[in-house]
Design a protein around this motif. Structure first.
Motif, PDB file in Angstrom:
ATOM      1  N   TYR A  83       4.550   3.779   2.441  1.00 17.16           N
ATOM      2  CA  TYR A  83       3.733   2.663   1.962  1.00 17.16           C
ATOM      3  C   TYR A  83       4.445   2.001   0.783  1.00 17.16           C
ATOM      4  CZ  TYR A  83      -0.136   5.170   4.249  1.00 17.16           C
ATOM      5  OH  TYR A  83      -0.940   5.832   5.139  1.00 17.16           O
ATOM      6  N   ASP A  84       4.400   0.674   0.732  1.00  9.29           N
ATOM      7  CA  ASP A  84       4.865  -0.005  -0.467  1.00  9.29           C
ATOM      8  C   ASP A  84       4.052  -1.283  -0.674  1.00  9.29           C
ATOM      9  OD1 ASP A  84       5.926  -1.753   1.392  1.00  9.29           O
ATOM     10  OD2 ASP A  84       7.996  -1.417   0.857  1.00  9.29           O
ATOM     11  N   HIS A  85       4.253  -1.894  -1.835  1.00 10.73           N
ATOM     12  CA  HIS A  85       3.501  -3.096  -2.238  1.00 10.73           C
ATOM     13  C   HIS A  85       1.988  -2.872  -2.121  1.00 10.73           C
ATOM     14  CE1 HIS A  85       7.513  -4.789  -1.512  1.00 10.73           C
ATOM     15  NE2 HIS A  85       7.188  -5.626  -2.480  1.00 10.73           N
ATOM     16  N   LEU A  86       1.546  -1.649  -2.425  1.00 10.11           N
ATOM     17  CA  LEU A  86       0.117  -1.338  -2.348  1.00 10.11           C
ATOM     18  C   LEU A  86      -0.613  -1.892  -3.573  1.00 10.11           C
ATOM     19  CD1 LEU A  86      -0.068   2.381  -1.145  1.00 10.11           C
ATOM     20  CD2 LEU A  86      -0.936   0.383   0.058  1.00 10.11           C
ATOM     21  N   SER A  87      -1.748  -2.502  -3.336  1.00  4.59           N
ATOM     22  CA  SER A  87      -2.611  -2.940  -4.431  1.00  4.59           C
ATOM     23  C   SER A  87      -4.053  -2.605  -4.069  1.00  4.59           C
ATOM     24  CB  SER A  87      -2.454  -4.435  -4.707  1.00  4.59           C
ATOM     25  OG  SER A  87      -2.871  -5.189  -3.585  1.00  4.59           O
ATOM     26  N   ALA A  88      -4.913  -2.548  -5.086  1.00  4.07           N
ATOM     27  CA  ALA A  88      -6.317  -2.194  -4.862  1.00  4.07           C
ATOM     28  C   ALA A  88      -7.203  -3.068  -5.737  1.00  4.07           C
ATOM     29  CB  ALA A  88      -6.546  -0.718  -5.182  1.00  4.07           C
ATOM     30  N   ALA A 100      -6.735  -7.204  -9.100  1.00  5.81           N
ATOM     31  CA  ALA A 100      -5.983  -6.260  -8.269  1.00  5.81           C
ATOM     32  C   ALA A 100      -5.029  -5.461  -9.153  1.00  5.81           C
ATOM     33  CB  ALA A 100      -5.213  -7.007  -7.196  1.00  5.81           C
ATOM     34  N   VAL A 101      -4.899  -4.174  -8.853  1.00  9.96           N
ATOM     35  CA  VAL A 101      -3.979  -3.307  -9.580  1.00  9.96           C
ATOM     36  C   VAL A 101      -2.922  -2.808  -8.595  1.00  9.96           C
ATOM     37  CG1 VAL A 101      -5.404  -1.246  -9.221  1.00  9.96           C
ATOM     38  CG2 VAL A 101      -3.791  -1.289 -11.099  1.00  9.96           C
ATOM     39  N   MET A 102      -1.661  -2.816  -9.028  1.00  9.65           N
ATOM     40  CA  MET A 102      -0.570  -2.348  -8.171  1.00  9.65           C
ATOM     41  C   MET A 102      -0.494  -0.818  -8.210  1.00  9.65           C
ATOM     42  SD  MET A 102       0.682  -4.966  -6.694  1.00  9.65           S
ATOM     43  CE  MET A 102       2.117  -4.231  -5.933  1.00  9.65           C
ATOM     44  N   LEU A 103      -0.234  -0.227  -7.053  1.00  8.42           N
ATOM     45  CA  LEU A 103      -0.089   1.228  -6.938  1.00  8.42           C
ATOM     46  C   LEU A 103       1.370   1.571  -6.651  1.00  8.42           C
ATOM     47  CD1 LEU A 103      -3.196   1.956  -4.677  1.00  8.42           C
ATOM     48  CD2 LEU A 103      -3.076   1.941  -7.163  1.00  8.42           C
ATOM     49  N   ARG A 153       1.988  -2.723   2.581  1.00 14.95           N
ATOM     50  CA  ARG A 153       2.797  -2.664   3.789  1.00 14.95           C
ATOM     51  C   ARG A 153       3.121  -1.208   4.085  1.00 14.95           C
ATOM     52  NH1 ARG A 153       7.713  -6.673   2.663  1.00 14.95           N
ATOM     53  NH2 ARG A 153       8.116  -4.995   1.188  1.00 14.95           N
ATOM     54  N   LEU A 154       3.327  -0.920   5.362  1.00 14.06           N
ATOM     55  CA  LEU A 154       3.754   0.422   5.743  1.00 14.06           C
ATOM     56  C   LEU A 154       4.779   0.327   6.843  1.00 14.06           C
ATOM     57  CD1 LEU A 154       2.476   1.363   8.692  1.00 14.06           C
ATOM     58  CD2 LEU A 154       0.452   1.782   7.371  1.00 14.06           C
ATOM     59  N   LYS A 155       5.567   1.398   6.954  1.00  7.56           N
ATOM     60  CA  LYS A 155       6.449   1.541   8.111  1.00  7.56           C
ATOM     61  C   LYS A 155       6.436   2.995   8.533  1.00  7.56           C
ATOM     62  CE  LYS A 155      10.723   1.927   5.401  1.00  7.56           C
ATOM     63  NZ  LYS A 155      12.029   1.335   5.149  1.00  7.56           N
ATOM     64  N   TYR A 156       6.662   3.200   9.828  1.00  5.73           N
ATOM     65  CA  TYR A 156       6.677   4.536  10.390  1.00  5.73           C
ATOM     66  C   TYR A 156       8.122   5.011  10.529  1.00  5.73           C
ATOM     67  CZ  TYR A 156       1.851   3.506  11.764  1.00  5.73           C
ATOM     68  OH  TYR A 156       0.528   3.172  11.764  1.00  5.73           O
ATOM     69  N   LYS A 157       8.313   6.336  10.397  1.00  3.58           N
ATOM     70  CA  LYS A 157       9.647   6.928  10.553  1.00  3.58           C
ATOM     71  C   LYS A 157       9.527   8.164  11.426  1.00  3.58           C
ATOM     72  CE  LYS A 157      13.546   8.755   7.874  1.00  3.58           C
ATOM     73  NZ  LYS A 157      13.626  10.100   8.407  1.00  3.58           N
ATOM     74  N   ALA A 158      10.327   8.203  12.491  1.00  3.25           N
ATOM     75  CA  ALA A 158      10.395   9.367  13.375  1.00  3.25           C
ATOM     76  C   ALA A 158      11.861   9.743  13.521  1.00  3.25           C
ATOM     77  CB  ALA A 158       9.775   9.055  14.727  1.00  3.25           C
ATOM     78  N   GLY A 159      12.277  10.815  12.862  1.00  2.36           N
ATOM     79  CA  GLY A 159      13.694  11.173  12.880  1.00  2.36           C
ATOM     80  C   GLY A 159      14.506  10.074  12.209  1.00  2.36           C
ATOM     81  N   ALA A 160      15.499   9.562  12.941  1.00  2.00           N
ATOM     82  CA  ALA A 160      16.337   8.483  12.397  1.00  2.00           C
ATOM     83  C   ALA A 160      15.756   7.104  12.706  1.00  2.00           C
ATOM     84  CB  ALA A 160      17.743   8.592  12.970  1.00  2.00           C
ATOM     85  N   ILE A 161      14.663   7.059  13.465  1.00  2.00           N
ATOM     86  CA  ILE A 161      14.082   5.780  13.884  1.00  2.00           C
ATOM     87  C   ILE A 161      13.060   5.317  12.852  1.00  2.00           C
ATOM     88  CG2 ILE A 161      12.755   4.610  15.681  1.00  2.00           C
ATOM     89  CD1 ILE A 161      13.764   6.811  17.618  1.00  2.00           C
ATOM     90  N   LYS A 162      13.224   4.080  12.374  1.00  3.70           N
ATOM     91  CA  LYS A 162      12.248   3.470  11.466  1.00  3.70           C
ATOM     92  C   LYS A 162      11.743   2.185  12.093  1.00  3.70           C
ATOM     93  CE  LYS A 162      14.232   5.118   7.123  1.00  3.70           C
ATOM     94  NZ  LYS A 162      14.872   4.725   5.850  1.00  3.70           N
ATOM     95  N   THR A 163      10.449   1.962  11.969  1.00  3.00           N
ATOM     96  CA  THR A 163       9.885   0.717  12.481  1.00  3.00           C
ATOM     97  C   THR A 163      10.018  -0.378  11.427  1.00  3.00           C
ATOM     98  OG1 THR A 163       7.655   1.075  11.612  1.00  3.00           O
ATOM     99  CG2 THR A 163       8.153   2.047  13.775  1.00  3.00           C
ATOM    100  N   LYS A 164       9.711  -1.590  11.828  1.00  5.57           N
ATOM    101  CA  LYS A 164       9.626  -2.678  10.844  1.00  5.57           C
ATOM    102  C   LYS A 164       8.399  -2.425   9.969  1.00  5.57           C
ATOM    103  CE  LYS A 164       6.732  -5.693  13.623  1.00  5.57           C
ATOM    104  NZ  LYS A 164       6.496  -7.028  14.134  1.00  5.57           N
ATOM    105  N   ARG A 165       8.278  -3.210   8.894  1.00  2.00           N
ATOM    106  CA  ARG A 165       7.105  -3.076   8.021  1.00  2.00           C
ATOM    107  C   ARG A 165       5.925  -3.814   8.626  1.00  2.00           C
ATOM    108  NH1 ARG A 165      11.159  -2.911   4.015  1.00  2.00           N
ATOM    109  NH2 ARG A 165      10.793  -1.240   2.514  1.00  2.00           N
TER     110      ARG A 165
END
Length: 198
Positions: A83-88, A100-103, A153-165
């Motif tokens: 996860y990145d650019h998280l805000s609440a 909004a506060v950045m996490l 934003r989030l992205k998934y990672k499986a082994g060496a494979i990363k998805t887009k955000r």
């Protein structure tokens, strides 16, 4: 004289057959990879709330400081989540009542649970008279409905494979027991799961 090479029609048929077989194999491989590594959405649950300040004395302005404890669970067996650019922020009656506060960025391993406890608020936020009056009435009644919103934003990672955000939008509707003038940990009426859109 005999032509030892392939006839043009035979050559075309061979190329078309090769392309079709290659595409079918690529499609089957992609389907198998997707079925094995198919990422599931993370789960978010609010498990605690505290209200340190709730000032509605100025008409159409509100100042509040709140803290929510949110547990996020990665249900995936083979896929981790970044996860990145998280805000609440917190809203009431569909109006934002805190800035909004950045996490910080968050990395979540497979099948793990992480707790977040952001302190949200500080400073005055302009709101409608409906919000000010509603908060006063709800506090008199002793139950206030709030919505905690997490975005990022989030992205998934499986082994060496990363998805887009992907954009992630989490809405947590909570009912808290709150009387005017009370400061500190407030009771949650239920332990609501949050709605997660990706």
């Amino acid at each position: 004289m005999t032509n030892k090479g392939m006839a043009p029609n035979d050559m075309r048929r061979f190329v078309y057959t090769f392309i079709v077989i290659f595409l079918l194999l690529a499609g089957v491989t992609a389907l198998i990879v997707w079925l094995v590594y198919r990422p599931h959405k993370p789960h978010f649950t609010v498990v605690g709330a505290a209200i340190y300040d709730l000032n509605t004395t100025t008409p159409t302005m509100i100042s509040t400081t709140m803290q929510f404890t949110v547990v996020t669970r990665n249900p995936n067996k083979r896929v981790s989540i970044y996860y990145d650019h998280l805000s609440a922020y917190v809203s009431y009656r569909n109006q934002q009542i805190t800035p909004a506060v950045m996490l910080p960025p968050l990395y979540q391993e497979t099948k793990t649970t992480v707790a977040l406890s952001p302190i949200i608020g500080g400073g005055f936020v302009p709101v409608s008279m409906e919000v000010c009056n509603g908060l006063v009435m709800d506090q008199a009644y002793g139950v206030v409905g709030l919505r905690l919103v997490l975005m990022g934003r989030l992205k998934y990672k499986a082994g060496a494979i990363k998805t887009k955000r992907y954009g992630v939008f989490v809405k947590c509707d909570v009912m808290v027991g709150l009387k005017k003038g009370f400061v500190g940990q407030v009771p949650l009426l239920g332990s609501p799961d949050c709605n997660v859109d990706i």
